[in-house]
Design a protein around this motif. Structure first.
Motif, short mmCIF file in Angstrom:
data_model
loop_
_atom_site.label_atom_id
_atom_site.label_comp_id
_atom_site.label_asym_id
_atom_site.label_seq_id
_atom_site.Cartn_x
_atom_site.Cartn_y
_atom_site.Cartn_z
N MET A 1 -2.63 -16.83 10.56
CA MET A 1 -1.74 -15.76 10.91
C MET A 1 -1.46 -14.85 9.71
O MET A 1 -1.36 -13.65 9.87
CB MET A 1 -0.40 -16.32 11.43
N SER A 2 -1.34 -15.43 8.55
CA SER A 2 -1.02 -14.62 7.38
C SER A 2 -2.14 -13.64 7.05
O SER A 2 -1.87 -12.51 6.67
CB SER A 2 -0.75 -15.51 6.17
N ALA A 3 -3.37 -14.07 7.20
CA ALA A 3 -4.50 -13.16 6.92
C ALA A 3 -4.51 -12.01 7.91
O ALA A 3 -4.75 -10.85 7.53
CB ALA A 3 -5.81 -13.93 6.98
N GLY A 4 -4.22 -12.31 9.16
CA GLY A 4 -4.16 -11.24 10.17
C GLY A 4 -3.02 -10.28 9.90
O GLY A 4 -3.19 -9.06 9.99
N GLY A 5 -1.87 -10.80 9.54
CA GLY A 5 -0.72 -9.95 9.23
C GLY A 5 -0.97 -9.11 8.00
O GLY A 5 -0.61 -7.93 7.95
N GLY A 6 -1.58 -9.71 6.98
CA GLY A 6 -1.90 -8.96 5.77
C GLY A 6 -2.92 -7.87 6.02
O GLY A 6 -2.81 -6.77 5.48
N SER A 7 -3.90 -8.16 6.87
CA SER A 7 -4.91 -7.16 7.20
C SER A 7 -4.28 -5.97 7.93
O SER A 7 -4.62 -4.81 7.66
CB SER A 7 -5.99 -7.78 8.08
N VAL A 8 -3.39 -6.26 8.83
CA VAL A 8 -2.72 -5.19 9.56
C VAL A 8 -1.90 -4.32 8.60
O VAL A 8 -1.93 -3.09 8.68
CB VAL A 8 -1.83 -5.77 10.69
N GLN A 9 -1.18 -4.96 7.68
CA GLN A 9 -0.38 -4.20 6.71
C GLN A 9 -1.27 -3.30 5.86
O GLN A 9 -0.94 -2.14 5.60
CB GLN A 9 0.42 -5.15 5.82
N LEU A 10 -2.39 -3.83 5.41
CA LEU A 10 -3.32 -3.05 4.60
C LEU A 10 -3.89 -1.87 5.38
O LEU A 10 -3.97 -0.75 4.87
CB LEU A 10 -4.44 -3.95 4.08
N LEU A 11 -4.29 -2.12 6.62
CA LEU A 11 -4.82 -1.04 7.45
C LEU A 11 -3.79 0.06 7.70
O LEU A 11 -4.11 1.24 7.65
CB LEU A 11 -5.33 -1.60 8.78
N ILE A 12 -2.56 -0.34 7.98
CA ILE A 12 -1.50 0.67 8.21
C ILE A 12 -1.29 1.49 6.94
O ILE A 12 -1.09 2.70 7.00
CB ILE A 12 -0.18 -0.02 8.63
N PHE A 13 -1.32 0.83 5.80
CA PHE A 13 -1.13 1.55 4.54
C PHE A 13 -2.25 2.57 4.33
O PHE A 13 -2.02 3.68 3.89
CB PHE A 13 -1.07 0.56 3.37
N CYS A 14 -3.48 2.17 4.66
CA CYS A 14 -4.63 3.05 4.41
C CYS A 14 -4.76 4.19 5.41
O CYS A 14 -5.11 5.31 5.02
CB CYS A 14 -5.92 2.23 4.42
N VAL A 15 -4.50 3.95 6.68
CA VAL A 15 -4.71 4.99 7.70
C VAL A 15 -3.42 5.39 8.40
O VAL A 15 -3.45 5.92 9.50
CB VAL A 15 -5.77 4.55 8.74
N GLY A 16 -2.29 5.18 7.75
CA GLY A 16 -1.00 5.43 8.36
C GLY A 16 -0.74 6.87 8.77
O GLY A 16 0.14 7.14 9.59
N SER A 17 -1.48 7.81 8.25
CA SER A 17 -1.23 9.21 8.60
C SER A 17 -2.06 9.68 9.79
O SER A 17 -1.93 10.82 10.21
CB SER A 17 -1.50 10.09 7.38
#
Length: 122
Positions: free
Chosen positions: A1-17
């Motif tokens: 679960m932590s890897a999935g949550g971390g991946s989501v956070q990273l993706l949001i940071f990168c493509v958040g706009s």
């Protein structure tokens, strides 16, 4: 679960706009988050076999507390650092959750199936 949550956070940071990728990421985020809730509810109710209703009420209460604290901290990050930096509040909670999961796995646990009874203290 932590890897999935971390991946989501990273993706949001990168493509958040960008709206469309964020919508897809939020759908994945919901699935990852829901999986974590199911695991935590299962762990909690399996630890309290003699009072499953009480354990379930604790689960609901602390899940609501987590949403409240996450919203408050996310709002603080939003107000002080901007929308792009809000993912760092998610990363903070992800790290805290990972530590709690690690502690739950590593800390010694009494064997519930142990047939020996401890003598009562008088």
């Amino acid at each position: 679960m932590s890897a999935g949550g971390g991946s989501v956070q990273l993706l949001i940071f990168c493509v958040g706009s960008y709206s469309i990728p964020v919508i897809a990421i939020i759908i994945v985020w919901g699935a990852v988050f829901t999986g974590g809730l199911i695991v935590s509810q299962t762990w909690l109710t399996s630890e309290a076999t003699e009072a499953p209703e009480f354990a379930n009420s604790l689960f609901v209460s602390f899940a609501n507390l987590g949403v409240t604290l996450g919203t408050a901290l996310g709002g603080w990050f939003l107000a002080h650092m901007g929308t792009r930096q809000i993912t760092w509040s998610g990363v903070l909670f992800l790290v805290l959750a990972s530590v709690c999961i690690w502690l739950k796995i590593k800390l010694p646990n009494e064997d519930k199936n142990d047939s020996r009874q401890r003598p009562a203290k008088i």
